[in-house]
Structures are given as structure tokens and as C-alpha cells.
Scaffold this motif. Structure first.
Motif, mmCIF file in Angstrom:
data_model
loop_
_atom_site.group_PDB
_atom_site.id
_atom_site.type_symbol
_atom_site.label_atom_id
_atom_site.label_comp_id
_atom_site.label_asym_id
_atom_site.label_seq_id
_atom_site.Cartn_x
_atom_site.Cartn_y
_atom_site.Cartn_z
ATOM 1 N N ALA A 108 -44.300 46.631 -44.237
ATOM 2 C CA ALA A 108 -44.826 48.007 -44.541
ATOM 3 C C ALA A 108 -45.288 48.541 -43.122
ATOM 4 C CB ALA A 108 -46.559 47.582 -45.104
ATOM 5 N N GLY A 109 -45.466 49.879 -43.117
ATOM 6 C CA GLY A 109 -45.802 50.701 -41.849
ATOM 7 C C GLY A 109 -44.671 51.458 -40.966
ATOM 8 N N GLY A 110 -43.510 50.625 -41.345
ATOM 9 C CA GLY A 110 -42.632 51.495 -40.487
ATOM 10 C C GLY A 110 -41.812 52.806 -40.913
ATOM 11 N N SER A 111 -40.772 53.243 -40.475
ATOM 12 C CA SER A 111 -40.252 54.419 -40.809
ATOM 13 C C SER A 111 -39.682 54.411 -42.182
ATOM 14 C CB SER A 111 -39.405 55.025 -40.142
ATOM 15 O OG SER A 111 -38.251 54.112 -39.595
ATOM 16 N N THR A 112 -39.075 53.175 -42.644
ATOM 17 C CA THR A 112 -38.310 53.041 -43.863
ATOM 18 C C THR A 112 -39.193 53.021 -44.796
ATOM 19 O OG1 THR A 112 -36.763 51.489 -42.716
ATOM 20 C CG2 THR A 112 -36.789 51.615 -45.012
ATOM 21 N N ASP A 113 -40.611 52.257 -44.634
ATOM 22 C CA ASP A 113 -41.470 51.866 -45.521
ATOM 23 C C ASP A 113 -42.192 53.466 -45.994
ATOM 24 O OD1 ASP A 113 -43.502 50.469 -47.211
ATOM 25 O OD2 ASP A 113 -44.761 51.071 -45.740
ATOM 26 N N SER A 114 -42.423 54.049 -44.849
ATOM 27 C CA SER A 114 -43.139 55.556 -45.203
ATOM 28 C C SER A 114 -42.238 56.394 -45.855
ATOM 29 C CB SER A 114 -43.641 56.023 -43.873
ATOM 30 O OG SER A 114 -42.515 56.335 -42.942
ATOM 31 N N THR A 115 -40.906 56.353 -45.722
ATOM 32 C CA THR A 115 -39.993 57.237 -46.323
ATOM 33 C C THR A 115 -39.830 56.923 -47.949
ATOM 34 O OG1 THR A 115 -38.530 57.598 -44.294
ATOM 35 C CG2 THR A 115 -37.604 58.125 -46.377
ATOM 36 N N ALA A 116 -39.770 55.458 -48.183
ATOM 37 C CA ALA A 116 -39.700 55.013 -49.397
ATOM 38 C C ALA A 116 -41.008 55.513 -50.153
ATOM 39 C CB ALA A 116 -39.789 53.460 -49.419
ATOM 40 N N ARG A 117 -42.071 55.606 -49.497
ATOM 41 C CA ARG A 117 -43.422 55.614 -50.285
ATOM 42 C C ARG A 117 -43.325 57.193 -50.787
ATOM 43 N NH1 ARG A 117 -46.616 51.227 -50.588
ATOM 44 N NH2 ARG A 117 -45.772 49.682 -49.421
ATOM 45 N N LEU A 118 -42.898 58.097 -49.785
ATOM 46 C CA LEU A 118 -42.918 59.324 -50.194
ATOM 47 C C LEU A 118 -41.929 59.690 -51.440
ATOM 48 C CD1 LEU A 118 -42.516 61.100 -46.580
ATOM 49 C CD2 LEU A 118 -44.176 61.275 -48.098
ATOM 50 N N VAL A 119 -40.670 58.963 -51.250
ATOM 51 C CA VAL A 119 -39.752 59.118 -52.345
ATOM 52 C C VAL A 119 -40.228 58.452 -53.484
ATOM 53 C CG1 VAL A 119 -37.341 58.322 -53.160
ATOM 54 C CG2 VAL A 119 -37.992 59.164 -50.843
ATOM 55 N N ALA A 120 -41.002 57.405 -53.653
ATOM 56 C CA ALA A 120 -41.628 56.641 -54.743
ATOM 57 C C ALA A 120 -42.577 57.452 -55.546
ATOM 58 C CB ALA A 120 -42.163 55.335 -54.425
ATOM 59 N N LYS A 121 -43.315 58.220 -54.698
ATOM 60 C CA LYS A 121 -44.370 59.088 -55.310
ATOM 61 C C LYS A 121 -43.699 60.332 -56.096
ATOM 62 C CE LYS A 121 -48.444 61.734 -54.267
ATOM 63 N NZ LYS A 121 -48.073 62.985 -54.745
ATOM 64 N N GLY A 122 -42.684 60.934 -55.344
ATOM 65 C CA GLY A 122 -41.675 61.989 -55.976
ATOM 66 C C GLY A 122 -41.204 61.479 -57.170
ATOM 67 N N LEU A 151 -34.479 49.118 -57.579
ATOM 68 C CA LEU A 151 -33.705 49.852 -56.624
ATOM 69 C C LEU A 151 -34.023 49.517 -55.033
ATOM 70 C CD1 LEU A 151 -34.404 53.432 -58.371
ATOM 71 C CD2 LEU A 151 -32.594 52.055 -58.744
ATOM 72 N N LEU A 152 -33.311 50.090 -54.233
ATOM 73 C CA LEU A 152 -33.309 49.850 -52.724
ATOM 74 C C LEU A 152 -33.442 51.020 -51.920
ATOM 75 C CD1 LEU A 152 -32.915 47.916 -50.260
ATOM 76 C CD2 LEU A 152 -30.493 48.242 -50.625
ATOM 77 N N LEU A 153 -34.637 51.172 -51.106
ATOM 78 C CA LEU A 153 -34.718 52.145 -49.934
ATOM 79 C C LEU A 153 -34.387 51.363 -48.726
ATOM 80 C CD1 LEU A 153 -35.867 54.266 -47.825
ATOM 81 C CD2 LEU A 153 -35.153 55.376 -50.071
ATOM 82 N N SER A 154 -33.171 51.766 -48.349
ATOM 83 C CA SER A 154 -32.560 51.145 -47.240
ATOM 84 C C SER A 154 -32.272 52.044 -45.983
ATOM 85 C CB SER A 154 -31.551 50.276 -47.447
ATOM 86 O OG SER A 154 -30.996 49.475 -46.322
ATOM 87 N N ALA A 155 -32.648 51.539 -44.628
ATOM 88 C CA ALA A 155 -32.269 52.164 -43.655
ATOM 89 C C ALA A 155 -30.579 51.843 -43.365
ATOM 90 C CB ALA A 155 -32.948 51.717 -42.343
ATOM 91 N N ALA A 156 -30.094 52.267 -42.631
ATOM 92 C CA ALA A 156 -28.550 52.142 -42.278
ATOM 93 C C ALA A 156 -28.244 50.658 -41.732
ATOM 94 C CB ALA A 156 -27.963 52.978 -41.201
ATOM 95 N N GLY A 157 -29.088 50.014 -40.902
ATOM 96 C CA GLY A 157 -28.811 48.962 -40.387
ATOM 97 C C GLY A 157 -28.210 47.753 -41.153
ATOM 98 N N PRO A 158 -28.919 47.276 -42.100
ATOM 99 C CA PRO A 158 -28.672 46.157 -42.898
ATOM 100 C C PRO A 158 -27.374 46.465 -43.769
ATOM 101 C CG PRO A 158 -31.091 46.663 -43.238
ATOM 102 C CD PRO A 158 -30.407 47.869 -42.631
ATOM 103 N N ALA A 187 -32.262 60.848 -46.131
ATOM 104 C CA ALA A 187 -32.672 61.636 -44.945
ATOM 105 C C ALA A 187 -31.899 60.890 -43.742
ATOM 106 C CB ALA A 187 -34.007 61.507 -44.501
ATOM 107 N N LYS A 188 -31.636 61.622 -42.538
ATOM 108 C CA LYS A 188 -31.061 61.216 -41.614
ATOM 109 C C LYS A 188 -32.032 61.321 -40.330
ATOM 110 C CE LYS A 188 -26.294 62.606 -42.427
ATOM 111 N NZ LYS A 188 -25.028 63.336 -42.037
#
Length: 322
Positions: free
Chosen positions: A38-52, A88-95, A121-122
Motif C-alpha cells: 500500500a502507498g505506492g503509485s500502483t496502489d493509489s491508482t488502484a484505489r481510484l479505479v476501485a472506487k469508480g 481482478l488485477l491492477l498491475s504496473a508494467a514491470g511484472p 494510465a501511462k
């Protein structure tokens, strides 16, 4: 004949049940796995998307952080989950596009184990340099590296990270010889670039921005195809004369392989509505990202091109993270 008829009836019953389940989707909470803490950019993006998504689907979308092994633990959990749209999965590009090429053993096949749903997002990186070097442009850096092969150093936030891959792509497109200096995270790398122990760094934009604004670092270029709203005066790599350079990270919504097309379409439609929100776009810009969107087919093609591209870079550079 009776056996055949029983088999056909059973098959039709399963098909009707699957269709009925897809038509009623969702009728219970959805898990959204984030393969990082929790707390990183992937997590914060996921929480915005999850709420919507929750607001549009009428069911809770619960974010679960399953960190570890460079994102592989969370990825593998989703890869092995039922393909019913409730995990579901909210992933960054790396993995998905780097890790499989950098590690010898990965527990999932990124190409076959997932259903791409939406490119969310990019996020670009920014190439920064210590001001004492006098690099005012990318071409200044290239000239210095050509005059001093193997002497110019670049930091990254880890072997196989987006910053590492960006540096290797830069080397391959410009023909310069720079030495990679990996760190365990962005912050210690930036500290050493500011201190002069390392010359330059491809870093996450929001991490480097305060140092650039304070005059402690010079921003030379943005690594995606468009300028960033947070650094509008900084040119892109293309504008700086590096044709074909595009690097950074991105965030995507995926599910396990084999999801019903009706469920994928429902999620894609809901995600489009979420990404159209002005408030969400503003939040992503503040994080250094830009809304992407597009169809599921667009995301699939983009993902495969990224997977192939970074595979070539990793192999050419001999990148091995473990």
C-alpha cells in the motif's frame, strides 16, 4: 444415443448457466489485487479505479495488496483465480513486460495467463542530471558519453526496473556506453545524482520533480511521446532527437485468462466511465500519469508490443535480476 443426448443436454445446461451468470454480473463483491504494498503509485491508482468501478457496477470493489517477489506473488494469485470476473488485477508494467525476461523462473505466463481489460494510465520517466555537469540537453549528454566511453554513469531504482530498461534503450538507440548503477529504490539513487556520485538517472517524474524545482537537478527529457503537464517546458525524447524512444510505466486492469466476453465488456464499459471523470484525471496528473483508455483489443495489442520490445532490450543488455 441416450448417452450422447445426456452429454449434449449437460453441455447446454452449463452454457446457459454461464450466460446467465455473465448477464447478472456482478452480484457480489469484486477483489482487485495490487501486487505491491500500500502507498505506492500502483496502489493509489488502484484505489481510484476501485472506487469508480464500485459506483458503476453496484458492488464493492475491494483492493487487496499482495506484495512480494517484485510483484510476482500478486500476479500469480490472479493468474490462478477463477475466470469469473470476481478477482481482478491492477498491475504496473514491470511484472508483465519486464520481470518475465529478467528472472529465470516466473510462476505465470504473462501472455497466456491474463485477460487484458483496460489500459488505465501511462506514466513517463524523466531523464535528470546533476547541474554541475552542465548538461542542458540530451545531446550534451550524448556528446559527453561519446567522448568518455564507459565514464558516464546512470542510476536506476533496481535491476530490471523501468529506469534500468530506459537506460539500456537509450544506450542502444544512441550508441553510447554508459555504466548502470542500480539502487534499492528511487530515493537513494536521486540522492547520489544530486550529490554527484552518479551523473544521470531515468526516474519517476513525481519523485524527481521536487529536486528539479529546487534547482538540484536538471531535467533533460520526458520519456513518453507527449510532454508532461507537470513539466511542460521539458522536451520529449523524440523532440530531443532520439527517434523511436518511448519508455516509462503504465497501469492496466486485467483478469485471469478465459473470462466470459460479456463480463470483459461490462468491466471495460465501466472503466471507460471511470476514466472519463475529470476528478480522476486530475488525480492521475498529480501523480505524474495521464489517462490512457481505449478498447480491450487496443490494450491487448499494446501489451504484446511492450512485452516484445522490453524482451529484446533485456536480452540485448543481458539483464538478469535473479
Amino acid at each position: 444415443m441416450k448417452t450422447l443426448m445426456r452429454g449434449l443436454c449437460a453441455g447446454l445446461a452449463l452454457a446457459f448457466a454461464a450466460c446467465a451468470g455473465a448477464a447478472g454480473y456482478p452480484d457480489k463483491p469484486i477483489r482487485l489485487i495490487v501486487p505491491y504494498a500500500a502507498g505506492g503509485s500502483t496502489d493509489s491508482t488502484a484505489r481510484l479505479v476501485a472506487k469508480g468501478l464500485a459506483e458503476r457496477l453496484g458492488q464493492p470493489v475491494v483492493v487487496e495488496n499482495r506484495a512480494g517477489a517484485g510483484g510476482m506473488i500478486g500476479q500469480d494469485l490472479v493468474a490462478k483465480a477463477p475466470a469469473d470476473g470476481y478477482t481482478l488485477l491492477l498491475s504496473a508494467a514491470g511484472p508483465l513486460t519486464v520481470t518475465p525476461h529478467a528472472y529465470e523462473k516466473v510462476p505465470y505466463d504473462p501472455v497466456r495467463a491474463f485477460t487484458p481489460i483496460k489500459l488505465i494510465a501511462k506514466a513517463p520517466l524523466v531523464l535528470v542530471a546533476n547541474p554541475k555537469l552542465g548538461f542542458k540537453s540530451v545531446q550534451d549528454l550524448i556528446e559527453a558519453a561519446r567522448k568518455n566511453p564507459g565514464k558516464v554513469t546512470y542510476a536506476s531504482f533496481g535491476i530490471g526496473s523501468a529506469g534500468h530498461l530506459a537506460g539500456e534503450l537509450f544506450k542502444s538507440l544512441t550508441g553510447v556506453d554508459m555504466v548502470h548503477v542500480p539502487y534499492k529504490g528511487s530515493a537513494p539513487g536521486l540522492v547520489d545524482v544530486v550529490g554527484g556520485q552518479v551523473n544521470v538517472m531515468f526516474d519517476v517524474l513525481v519523485s524527481a520533480l521536487p529536486q528539479v524545482q529546487a534547482g538540484k537537478l536538471d531535467a533533460l527529457a520526458i520519456t513518453l511521446g507527449e510532454r508532461s503537464q507537470l513539466m511542460p517546458n521539458v522536451p520529449t525524447m523524440q523532440e530531443a532527437g532520439i527517434t523511436g524512444f518511448e519508455a516509462g510505466t503504465w497501469f492496466g486492469l486485467l483478469g485471469p485468462a478465459g473470462m466470459p466476453p460479456e463480463v470483459v465488456a461490462r468491466l471495460s464499459q465501466a472503466a471507460d466511465q471511470v476514466l472519463a471523470q475529470a476528478a480522476l484525471r486530475k488525480e492521475l496528473v498529480a501523480q505524474g500519469a495521464e489517462v490512457a483508455g481505449g478498447s480491450t483489443d487496443d490494450f491487448r495489442r499494446f501489451f504484446l508490443s511492450e512485452y516484445d520490445k522490453w524482451g529484446r532490450v533485456a536480452r540485448a543488455a543481458g539483464i538478469k535480476a535473479g
